[in-house]
Scaffold this motif. Structure first.
Motif: not given
Length: 148
Positions: A53-61, A77-80, A98-109
Motif C-alpha cells: 500500500t502507498v500512503h501520501y504525505t506532503d513531501e513523500a510517498l 519516494l520523495v515527491r519533488r 494486474l488485470e484492470g490495473m494501469v502501470i505507471l513508470e516513475v523515475h526518482q532522481s
C-alpha cells in the motif's frame, strides 16, 4: 523426548506469533492507504512485483510492502524528485495478477546520482490520485524563489 517436545512447543509458539504479527500488519495497512503493486526496474516483464500500500504525505510517498514485518515504509519516494515517465497496460503473464490495473513508470532522481526507476500498478482511481498528487507539488523554481 521431553526436550524435543519443549523445543517443538517453543517453535510452534514463535511461528504462531510471527503469523499474528504478519496478519496484524496486513490488516493495519489495508485499513489506510492505496493498494498497489510495485517493482524496481530493470526487471523482466513478469518478475519483481510486490504487493503493498502507498500512503501520501506532503513531501513523500511511503510504500509499505504487505509481506514485510518492518515497522516503517519499505520505500520512500520523495515527491519533488518524482517524474512519471510512462504508462502502460499489463502484458503477457502480468495480466493474471494486474488485470484492470494501469502501470505507471516513475523515475526518482537522487542528489547522490543514485537515480531509481519503478513501476507502480494502480487501479484507475489510484492512477488519478497519484497523478494529482505528483502534479500539485510546488515547483523547484518556486521553492528556490521563496528561500531567496
Amino acid at each position: 523426548m521431553s526436550v524435543l517436545v519443549v523445543v517443538l512447543s517453543v517453535l510452534l509458539v514463535l511461528v504462531l506469533a510471527l503469523c499474528c504479527l504478519l496478519a496484524f500488519r496486513v490488516a493495519q495497512l489495508r485499513r489506510g492507504g492505496t493498494p498497489v503493486l510495485l517493482r524496481v526496474l530493470p526487471a523482466d516483464v513478469d518478475e519483481g512485483w510486490r504487493h503493498g500500500t502507498v500512503h501520501y504525505t506532503d513531501e513523500a510517498l511511503r510504500y509499505y510492502r504487505l509481506s514485510s514485518l518492518r515497522p516503517g515504509p519499505s520505500r520512500t519516494l520523495v515527491r519533488r524528485r518524482l517524474d512519471i515517465s510512462g504508462r502502460r497496460r499489463p502484458v503477457g503473464t502480468e495480466r493474471d495478477i494486474l488485470e484492470g490495473m494501469v502501470i505507471l513508470e516513475v523515475h526518482q532522481s537522487a542528489s547522490s546520482g543514485d537515480d531509481r526507476t519503478y513501476e507502480i500498478a494502480f487501479d484507475p482511481g489510484g492512477v488519478t490520485a497519484f497523478q494529482s498528487w505528483v502534479e500539485s507539488r510546488r515547483s523547484l523554481r518556486s521553492q528556490n524563489r521563496r528561500s531567496a
